[in-house]
Motif scaffolding. Structure first.
Motif, PDB file in Angstrom:
ATOM      1  N   PHE A 285      -0.496  15.672  10.958  1.00 59.33           N
ATOM      2  CA  PHE A 285       0.131  15.606   9.643  1.00 59.33           C
ATOM      3  C   PHE A 285       1.660  15.579   9.702  1.00 59.33           C
ATOM      4  O   PHE A 285       2.319  15.749   8.695  1.00 59.33           O
ATOM      5  N   LYS A 286       2.203  15.310  10.882  1.00 67.15           N
ATOM      6  CA  LYS A 286       3.656  15.160  11.015  1.00 67.15           C
ATOM      7  C   LYS A 286       4.124  13.781  10.562  1.00 67.15           C
ATOM      8  O   LYS A 286       5.319  13.574  10.365  1.00 67.15           O
ATOM      9  N   ALA A 287       3.194  12.844  10.394  1.00 69.45           N
ATOM     10  CA  ALA A 287       3.580  11.471  10.046  1.00 69.45           C
ATOM     11  C   ALA A 287       2.523  10.843   9.151  1.00 69.45           C
ATOM     12  O   ALA A 287       1.352  11.235   9.167  1.00 69.45           O
ATOM     13  N   ALA A 288       2.959   9.872   8.370  1.00 70.14           N
ATOM     14  CA  ALA A 288       2.036   9.096   7.542  1.00 70.14           C
ATOM     15  C   ALA A 288       1.268   8.108   8.414  1.00 70.14           C
ATOM     16  O   ALA A 288       1.691   7.773   9.527  1.00 70.14           O
ATOM     17  N   PRO A 289       0.130   7.608   7.936  1.00 70.45           N
ATOM     18  CA  PRO A 289      -0.574   6.554   8.674  1.00 70.45           C
ATOM     19  C   PRO A 289       0.304   5.313   8.819  1.00 70.45           C
ATOM     20  O   PRO A 289       1.234   5.090   8.040  1.00 70.45           O
ATOM     21  N   THR A 290      -0.021   4.510   9.793  1.00 72.66           N
ATOM     22  CA  THR A 290       0.755   3.293  10.035  1.00 72.66           C
ATOM     23  C   THR A 290       0.049   2.036   9.580  1.00 72.66           C
ATOM     24  O   THR A 290       0.611   0.940   9.647  1.00 72.66           O
ATOM     25  N   ALA A 291      -1.205   2.165   9.115  1.00 76.12           N
ATOM     26  CA  ALA A 291      -1.958   1.007   8.633  1.00 76.12           C
ATOM     27  C   ALA A 291      -3.003   1.483   7.632  1.00 76.12           C
ATOM     28  O   ALA A 291      -3.440   2.638   7.677  1.00 76.12           O
ATOM     29  N   PRO A 292      -3.420   0.632   6.703  1.00 76.56           N
ATOM     30  CA  PRO A 292      -4.439   1.021   5.729  1.00 76.56           C
ATOM     31  C   PRO A 292      -5.749   1.401   6.396  1.00 76.56           C
ATOM     32  O   PRO A 292      -6.077   0.938   7.493  1.00 76.56           O
ATOM     33  N   GLY A 293      -6.498   2.260   5.720  1.00 72.06           N
ATOM     34  CA  GLY A 293      -7.799   2.688   6.217  1.00 72.06           C
ATOM     35  C   GLY A 293      -8.509   3.492   5.157  1.00 72.06           C
ATOM     36  O   GLY A 293      -8.046   3.620   4.022  1.00 72.06           O
ATOM     37  N   ALA A 294      -9.657   4.063   5.530  1.00 72.92           N
ATOM     38  CA  ALA A 294     -10.455   4.842   4.595  1.00 72.92           C
ATOM     39  C   ALA A 294      -9.704   6.095   4.148  1.00 72.92           C
ATOM     40  O   ALA A 294      -8.888   6.649   4.888  1.00 72.92           O
TER      41      ALA A 294
ATOM     42  N   VAL B  61      -4.937   9.469   2.689  1.00 73.25           N
ATOM     43  CA  VAL B  61      -5.021   9.241   1.249  1.00 73.25           C
ATOM     44  C   VAL B  61      -4.213   7.971   0.972  1.00 73.25           C
ATOM     45  O   VAL B  61      -2.984   8.000   0.915  1.00 73.25           O
ATOM     46  N   ASN B  62      -4.921   6.866   0.861  1.00 73.87           N
ATOM     47  CA  ASN B  62      -4.272   5.560   0.745  1.00 73.87           C
ATOM     48  C   ASN B  62      -4.619   4.909  -0.591  1.00 73.87           C
ATOM     49  O   ASN B  62      -5.733   5.052  -1.081  1.00 73.87           O
ATOM     50  N   PHE B  63      -3.646   4.184  -1.142  1.00 73.52           N
ATOM     51  CA  PHE B  63      -3.854   3.456  -2.387  1.00 73.52           C
ATOM     52  C   PHE B  63      -3.302   2.048  -2.247  1.00 73.52           C
ATOM     53  O   PHE B  63      -2.279   1.827  -1.613  1.00 73.52           O
ATOM     54  N   GLY B  64      -3.979   1.130  -2.883  1.00 74.67           N
ATOM     55  CA  GLY B  64      -3.542  -0.248  -2.845  1.00 74.67           C
ATOM     56  C   GLY B  64      -4.669  -1.158  -2.390  1.00 74.67           C
ATOM     57  O   GLY B  64      -5.810  -0.720  -2.219  1.00 74.67           O
TER      58      GLY B  64
ATOM     59  N   TYR C 243       0.841  -1.185   0.000  1.00 74.69           N
ATOM     60  CA  TYR C 243       0.000   0.000   0.000  1.00 74.69           C
ATOM     61  C   TYR C 243       0.880   1.240   0.000  1.00 74.69           C
ATOM     62  O   TYR C 243       2.003   1.220   0.536  1.00 74.69           O
ATOM     63  N   GLN C 244       0.370   2.324  -0.568  1.00 74.98           N
ATOM     64  CA  GLN C 244       0.889   3.649  -0.273  1.00 74.98           C
ATOM     65  C   GLN C 244      -0.039   4.267   0.755  1.00 74.98           C
ATOM     66  O   GLN C 244      -1.242   4.390   0.527  1.00 74.98           O
ATOM     67  N   LEU C 245       0.504   4.627   1.905  1.00 82.45           N
ATOM     68  CA  LEU C 245      -0.254   5.266   2.974  1.00 82.45           C
ATOM     69  C   LEU C 245       0.203   6.705   3.098  1.00 82.45           C
ATOM     70  O   LEU C 245       1.411   6.974   3.174  1.00 82.45           O
ATOM     71  N   SER C 246      -0.740   7.659   3.127  1.00 84.89           N
ATOM     72  CA  SER C 246      -0.320   9.056   3.202  1.00 84.89           C
ATOM     73  C   SER C 246      -1.365   9.932   3.865  1.00 84.89           C
ATOM     74  O   SER C 246      -2.538   9.568   3.993  1.00 84.89           O
ATOM     75  N   ARG C 247      -0.903  11.075   4.309  1.00 82.91           N
ATOM     76  CA  ARG C 247      -1.746  12.198   4.707  1.00 82.91           C
ATOM     77  C   ARG C 247      -1.255  13.406   3.923  1.00 82.91           C
ATOM     78  O   ARG C 247      -0.071  13.497   3.589  1.00 82.91           O
TER      79      ARG C 247
END
Length: 327
Positions: free
Chosen positions: A288-297, A152-155, A111-115
């Motif tokens: 917003f200092k860090a990306a998510p650590t697991a997939p989600g909505a 904002v997650n993809f995968g 996955y790409q995990l982002s904020r």
């Protein structure tokens, strides 16, 4: 920087300047089942290796696409002049997407995990964040709501030795590839909120150009290795889309759109963002200092506004505008 598609292009994405020496990094997370390195290093296609490094750092740590640009009024026939003229610069935009690559444990799925957070800033001073904006059509002043999408997650993407990336062209000393995405989302149907959009449908065009210097590309596309740090990447992004929700301009009544034109470049980490921007994040948007650590909505600019400003439907967009606009 509608963000699901923006980030598919930035990730897609979507959007580091300083990079640790590339090459085979030590598998410093051998006991972490979400570490992407073992999956990444099975890829042999050069463009696949390049595109995956825009999704996130192969070493699994956070990276940033810093975003900087401007927003203009795009008005058919200049029909709103003199209140709002075609081509008028309305805002600067300054912000970033913070992302990471995440492996589904015991699989070849990534996955790409982002904020992402992008501020509308003064058209004459990119570093002055706007808190209010005067609508030249109704003469009311509204709070300016930044793009703040969590997440904002993809995968998942199945990453094997057969994985290939987009077509890449050599332009002088740059490796260049593109992603042009027509966007259509029926918010009337999915959210029950029309936002003043024609038919309740958000329609936009997202256009991205990715560029990586040949020396950087050669150093970071050695099959079987896991590069350290973030790949030096430059992105050009343009978007034509409806008025932003905080502007309280109904597309169905006020004919026109916004044109975004921005640059994006990679950074190794949140720490490399300029102090003025980090100060705003740490004071008001620490998530917003860090990306998510697991997939989600995922969210985009409009669903984020719906969730955070409209209370997931507790109020309507017209009611929000009525309550927040002042003379």
């Amino acid at each position: 920087m509608v963000k699901r598609n923006l980030l598919r292009s930035l990730a897609l994405a979507a959007l580091f300047l300083s990079v640790t020496a590339p090459g085979a990094a030590a598998d410093d997370k051998p006991t972490d089942p979400t570490y992407p390195g073992p999956v990444y290093k099975t890829v042999t296609d050069r463009s696949g290796l390049l595109s995956l490094q825009t999704f996130g750092r192969p070493d699994g740590k956070d990276m940033v696409f810093r975003i900087s640009g401007s927003v203009y009024a795009n008005i058919e026939g200049n029909s709103l002049d003199p209140a709002l003229r075609h081509g008028q610069k309305l805002f600067n935009i300054e912000g970033y997407n913070i992302r990471r690559l995440y492996r589904v444990p015991d699989t070849t799925q990534l996955y790409q995990l982002s904020r992402e957070i992008v501020f509308y800033t003064d058209p004459a001073d990119p570093t002055r964040i706007l808190r209010e904006w005067k609508n030249p059509i109704d003469q009311k002043t509204y709070p300016v709501i930044p793009i703040n999408n969590d997440a904002v997650n993809f995968g998942p993407f199945n990453i094997t030795s057969s994985y290939v990336g987009p077509p890449v062209r050599q332009l002088h000393d740059e490796n260049v590839w593109t992603s042009d995405i027509p966007v259509r989302t029926d918010f009337g149907a999915t959210l029950g909120e029309r936002f003043g959009l024609v038919g309740g449908v958000y329609a936009a065009q997202e256009m991205f150009d990715f560029s990586v210097d040949e020396r950087e590309a050669a150093a970071r596309t050695v099959p079987g290795t896991v590069p350290s740090g973030a790949m030096d990447t430059k992105i050009s992004w343009a978007r034509t889309s409806p008025w932003a929700p905080f502007m309280c301009l109904a597309e169905s009544d006020v004919r026109g759109q916004l044109t975004y034109h921005a640059r994006s470049w990679s950074l190794n980490s949140y720490a490399e963002i300029e102090p003025w921007l980090r100060a705003e994040i740490e004071a008001n948007h620490p998530l917003f200092k860090a990306a998510p650590t697991a997939p989600g909505a995922s969210e985009n600019s409009w669903s984020s506004f719906y969730n955070k400003q409209l209370g997931k439907g507790a109020t309507t967009w017209p009611a929000w505008c009525a309550a927040n606009g002042h003379s």
